[in-house]
Motif scaffolding. Structure first.
Motif, PDB file in Angstrom:
ATOM      1  N   UNK A   1      49.562  55.033  39.669  1.00  0.00           N
ATOM      2  CA  UNK A   1      48.660  54.144  38.933  1.00  0.00           C
ATOM      3  C   UNK A   1      49.445  53.297  37.931  1.00  0.00           C
ATOM      4  N   UNK A   2      50.309  53.934  37.142  1.00  0.00           N
ATOM      5  CA  UNK A   2      51.094  53.187  36.156  1.00  0.00           C
ATOM      6  C   UNK A   2      52.037  52.211  36.845  1.00  0.00           C
ATOM      7  N   UNK A   3      52.608  52.624  37.966  1.00  0.00           N
ATOM      8  CA  UNK A   3      53.498  51.729  38.709  1.00  0.00           C
ATOM      9  C   UNK A   3      52.741  50.466  39.127  1.00  0.00           C
ATOM     10  N   UNK A   4      51.536  50.635  39.649  1.00  0.00           N
ATOM     11  CA  UNK A   4      50.736  49.482  40.066  1.00  0.00           C
ATOM     12  C   UNK A   4      50.388  48.595  38.868  1.00  0.00           C
ATOM     13  N   UNK A   5      50.083  49.226  37.748  1.00  0.00           N
ATOM     14  CA  UNK A   5      49.712  48.472  36.554  1.00  0.00           C
ATOM     15  C   UNK A   5      50.873  47.602  36.074  1.00  0.00           C
ATOM     16  N   UNK A   6      52.058  48.181  36.019  1.00  0.00           N
ATOM     17  CA  UNK A   6      53.227  47.443  35.547  1.00  0.00           C
ATOM     18  C   UNK A   6      53.603  46.330  36.526  1.00  0.00           C
ATOM     19  N   UNK A   7      53.521  46.611  37.800  1.00  0.00           N
ATOM     20  CA  UNK A   7      53.854  45.588  38.803  1.00  0.00           C
ATOM     21  C   UNK A   7      52.876  44.419  38.738  1.00  0.00           C
TER      22      UNK A   7
ATOM     23  N   UNK B   1      57.720  49.081  25.070  1.00  0.00           N
ATOM     24  CA  UNK B   1      58.383  47.787  25.287  1.00  0.00           C
ATOM     25  C   UNK B   1      59.205  47.786  26.569  1.00  0.00           C
ATOM     26  N   UNK B   2      59.961  48.868  26.781  1.00  0.00           N
ATOM     27  CA  UNK B   2      60.897  48.914  27.896  1.00  0.00           C
ATOM     28  C   UNK B   2      60.271  49.052  29.268  1.00  0.00           C
ATOM     29  N   UNK B   3      58.997  49.382  29.320  1.00  0.00           N
ATOM     30  CA  UNK B   3      58.307  49.427  30.610  1.00  0.00           C
ATOM     31  C   UNK B   3      57.794  48.050  31.025  1.00  0.00           C
ATOM     32  N   UNK B   4      57.842  47.104  30.092  1.00  0.00           N
ATOM     33  CA  UNK B   4      57.266  45.795  30.373  1.00  0.00           C
ATOM     34  C   UNK B   4      58.227  44.626  30.134  1.00  0.00           C
ATOM     35  N   UNK B   5      59.453  44.873  29.698  1.00  0.00           N
ATOM     36  CA  UNK B   5      60.353  43.752  29.397  1.00  0.00           C
ATOM     37  C   UNK B   5      61.411  43.532  30.474  1.00  0.00           C
TER      38      UNK B   5
ATOM     39  N   UNK C   1      62.758  50.233  36.806  1.00  0.00           N
ATOM     40  CA  UNK C   1      62.210  51.271  35.933  1.00  0.00           C
ATOM     41  C   UNK C   1      62.017  52.598  36.654  1.00  0.00           C
ATOM     42  N   UNK C   2      62.598  53.635  36.099  1.00  0.00           N
ATOM     43  CA  UNK C   2      62.300  55.020  36.455  1.00  0.00           C
ATOM     44  C   UNK C   2      61.586  55.612  35.245  1.00  0.00           C
ATOM     45  N   UNK C   3      60.329  55.984  35.400  1.00  0.00           N
ATOM     46  CA  UNK C   3      59.526  56.394  34.251  1.00  0.00           C
ATOM     47  C   UNK C   3      60.153  57.556  33.473  1.00  0.00           C
ATOM     48  N   UNK C   4      60.538  58.602  34.190  1.00  0.00           N
ATOM     49  CA  UNK C   4      61.113  59.766  33.507  1.00  0.00           C
ATOM     50  C   UNK C   4      62.433  59.412  32.826  1.00  0.00           C
ATOM     51  N   UNK C   5      63.250  58.654  33.529  1.00  0.00           N
ATOM     52  CA  UNK C   5      64.559  58.284  32.969  1.00  0.00           C
ATOM     53  C   UNK C   5      64.395  57.401  31.733  1.00  0.00           C
ATOM     54  N   UNK C   6      63.475  56.456  31.809  1.00  0.00           N
ATOM     55  CA  UNK C   6      63.279  55.543  30.682  1.00  0.00           C
ATOM     56  C   UNK C   6      62.751  56.270  29.450  1.00  0.00           C
ATOM     57  N   UNK C   7      61.713  57.101  29.632  1.00  0.00           N
ATOM     58  CA  UNK C   7      61.161  57.801  28.468  1.00  0.00           C
ATOM     59  C   UNK C   7      62.172  58.786  27.895  1.00  0.00           C
ATOM     60  N   UNK C   8      62.951  59.423  28.754  1.00  0.00           N
ATOM     61  CA  UNK C   8      64.000  60.320  28.263  1.00  0.00           C
ATOM     62  C   UNK C   8      65.042  59.544  27.467  1.00  0.00           C
ATOM     63  N   UNK C   9      65.395  58.373  27.962  1.00  0.00           N
ATOM     64  CA  UNK C   9      66.380  57.545  27.272  1.00  0.00           C
ATOM     65  C   UNK C   9      65.872  57.115  25.897  1.00  0.00           C
TER      66      UNK C   9
ATOM     67  N   UNK D   1      50.267  58.777  28.141  1.00  0.00           N
ATOM     68  CA  UNK D   1      50.450  57.860  27.015  1.00  0.00           C
ATOM     69  C   UNK D   1      49.471  56.706  27.215  1.00  0.00           C
ATOM     70  N   UNK D   2      48.232  56.918  26.772  1.00  0.00           N
ATOM     71  CA  UNK D   2      47.156  55.982  27.059  1.00  0.00           C
ATOM     72  C   UNK D   2      47.426  54.567  26.581  1.00  0.00           C
ATOM     73  N   UNK D   3      48.241  54.414  25.544  1.00  0.00           N
ATOM     74  CA  UNK D   3      48.515  53.087  25.008  1.00  0.00           C
ATOM     75  C   UNK D   3      49.304  52.205  25.977  1.00  0.00           C
ATOM     76  N   UNK D   4      49.867  52.794  27.015  1.00  0.00           N
ATOM     77  CA  UNK D   4      50.578  51.977  27.995  1.00  0.00           C
ATOM     78  C   UNK D   4      49.622  51.061  28.743  1.00  0.00           C
TER      79      UNK D   4
END
Length: 635
Positions: free
Chosen positions: A220-226, A511-515, A521-529, A549-552
């Protein structure tokens, strides 16, 4: 009933839109802009009711109908935002003799149309229209998955609750199978993190809490970001973060990144000092501990506060409960702003919900609902939901406060009282600001990176003994002792560095999921970073925080707005700090120049008018640099 009404109203909205699009004449404020604004107001009110009830109503059929209505009106707004005849008509209005608010409203409208892609060719606008519908539906699914995924830690014995307050233990008796269930809802989970002695159980609870809505929200999040990335590119931006910051105070994702980097620098010394103190305390119990883990943070910090500041939150919470806190907050607002709050006799969607009117003398300023306790399938966070955006001389502002606090006289965390007042600040802003002339200037319509500031500043009154001593009383009626309050105040900023860094990690995640391109983007890798970049914690392996993280969805790339607003709030408070927190003249100036101004002018102009000088982020920087917990969690 809702479906029938929604479909009928939406059809009527389209008839009104068609009439505006077919307007044949010289557009003016009176003959074109006012009818357009009235249409927007009607549609927004219906959508606000539908989307709010879909998140709080106990009837699943009505929640589903609310979601469907929300999508239908969202499609209408998408079509409206892409209407070239409307855009051209507004652009043709002669504003040379218009008042400042009207000129500013029209400027905002034209910018919003351009950011929507109205100036693109027919084929592009059709694709944008389809993406808007897709994004709304995906966002609903993302939110619904979070709302409906409540998980439970299953305990075999009351011995597993060692450390928890007696009232908490009493509220969680064994079920018919002899198990004790602790949910991932806020009233259960946060006390568990702070008080439960079992390190392993706190770790398991964090694993459950940070696994909500996974794996449901992965795709779902992948589709939203795309979808948002494609939308941004069609409108003319490199990525969605650029699009969504274009009309904010920050203006660009680059400025946001610089801001986050600045705050990181301001908090380095405080974070490191706080972390060392907590790790040293952990090693008293676990001598071989190499680092402090995230599930240990609240627990160990609470111990340090008890031992170094003599502040035991298990004692503090005995002085706070929902009913008294509600009454105390209502009293504060009445005293500070010279208003009255009285019961409003109206229907509600659940027996828990209370309704009130805000009055200034004989004038009704606004109306509001309080839906403050958890229940199945209800929105799990804390927020102000708009119902009606007030318009001067036409309609009163109406909103609902939706939270998840303990009921009645059950003990309540001091931090929950802060959340209560914070969210009530949004409610207050909505009502005081709901008396401007147009939809995009009335209510909370200032730039998004300002809108948290009034609520964040209001939190300061929970740190004022004169305020809380009115309602902070234990079961025997004894007032919170002044010496205990003074110790709470001394301990207030312990953890501010680490807490702010946690907020920066959330902002960096957002920010990093949308810039950038979604393929990167790898969700787990990005949030860990982001966790490693901004905090000293290691992510708990096997969890997927981003899924809940509903604010996404709602905030998308701009969770940074919490910290940006915090900087402004800290600066605005300096005037109260100088004149006195109960100074009526200062409070009235703040009400009229900042709150009541709504979005009728740039937020910076309102703040400068109130302060009598330019905004300075240095006030917040100084506090961060000088501190030794404040804002933690996602709110």
């Amino acid at each position: 009933k809702m479906t029938t009404r929604c479909e009928a109203d939406e059809a009527a909205f389209r008839e009104r839109l068609a009439a505006i699009e077919a307007f044949d004449g010289t557009p003016s404020v009176a003959n074109f802009y006012v009818p357009l604004d009235s249409l927007i107001s009607s549609a927004a009110t219906l959508q606000s009711h539908a989307s709010s009830l879909s998140r709080v109503h106990p009837d699943p059929e009505l929640r589903a109908a609310g979601d469907a209505c929300d999508l239908l009106i969202n499609k209408f707004f998408s079509d409206l935002s892409l209407s070239r005849p409307v855009y051209d008509g507004v652009g043709a209005i002669d504003t040379s003799n218009a008042d400042a608010q009207t000129r500013y409203s029209i400027e905002k409208t034209l910018l919003s149309y351009r950011l929507a892609g109205v100036d693109k060719d027919d084929e592009t606008r059709e694709r944008i229209r389809a993406l808007n519908e897709e994004i709304a539906a995906i966002g609903q699914e993302f939110d619904r998955n979070i709302r409906e995924d409540v998980r439970y830690l299953e305990l075999d014995s009351v011995d597993d609750l060692v450390g928890l307050p007696d009232d908490y233990i009493a509220a969680h008796p064994p079920n018919e199978d002899g198990q004790i269930l602790i949910s991932t809802q806020y009233p259960d989970v946060f006390p568990f993190f702070e008080y439960a002695e079992s390190d392993e159980l706190r770790k398991e609870m964090l694993r459950l809490f940070n696994s909500r809505a996974y794996p449901q929200n992965d795709a779902v999040l992948r589709k939203l970001i795309e979808a948002r990335f494609e939308l941004a590119q069609l409108v003319g931006f490199d990525n969605y973060a650029e699009l969504v910051t274009a009309d904010k105070m920050s203006g660009s994702p680059q400025r946001v990144s610089e801001f986050l980097a600045d705050l990181k620098g301001y908090t380095t010394e405080a974070q490191d000092a706080e972390y060392d103190i907590l790790l040293a305390r952990l090693r008293q119990e676990q001598p071989d501990a190499e680092r402090l883990e995230s599930w240990q943070n609240s627990f160990i910090r609470s111990k340090v506060r008890r031992e170094q500041y003599d502040v035991d939150t298990r004692v503090v919470r005995q002085y706070f409960n929902y009913e008294a806190s509600r009454d105390g907050i209502l009293t504060l607002v009445q005293d500070l702003f010279g208003v009255s709050i009285v019961p409003w006799k109206t229907e509600t969607w659940h027996e828990d919900v209370e309704a009130f009117e805000l009055r200034d003398g004989d004038e009704i300023i606004g109306r509001f609902y309080l839906d403050m306790h958890p229940r199945e399938n209800k929105y799990q966070h804390a927020a102000m939901f708009p119902f009606v955006n007030g318009i001067a001389g036409q309609q009163l502002p109406v909103a609902g406060l939706v939270c998840n606090f303990p009921r009645g006289t059950e003990p309540m965390q001091h931090s929950q009282v802060i959340t209560f007042l914070h969210e009530f600040g949004h409610l207050l802003h909505w009502m005081f600001a709901g008396h401007q002339d147009y939809m995009n200037t009335s209510g909370i319509t200032a730039e998004w990176d300002f809108v948290e500031a009034p609520s964040q500043m209001l939190e300061e009154w929970i740190w004022d003994y004169e305020t809380i001593s009115v309602f902070a009383k234990n079961a025997d009626g004894e007032v919170l002792p002044k010496d205990l309050f003074d110790r709470m105040l001394a301990a207030r900023d312990f953890g501010l560095g680490m807490g702010t860094r946690g907020q920066l990690a959330y902002a960096g995640t957002s920010l990093g999921l949308y810039d950038r391109h979604p393929d990167e983007i790898d969700f787990d890798e990005h949030t860990a970073n982001m966790t490693r970049t901004f905090t000293k914690f290691e992510p708990l392996e096997g969890t997927h925080f981003w899924a809940a993280f509903g604010h996404l969805n709602g905030y998308s790339a701009i969770y940074y707005t919490h910290q940006w607003s915090k900087a402004i709030a800290t600066d605005m408070f300096t005037r109260f700090d100088e004149s006195g927190m109960r100074n009526a003249e200062t409070a009235q100036a703040y009400r009229s120049k900042v709150l009541a101004a709504g979005g009728s002018r740039p937020a910076e102009q309102s703040v400068v008018d109130f302060l009598g000088r330019p905004i300075s982020f240095e006030t917040y920087a100084d506090r961060l640099r000088s501190s030794k917990t404040a804002d933690e969690g996602v709110d």
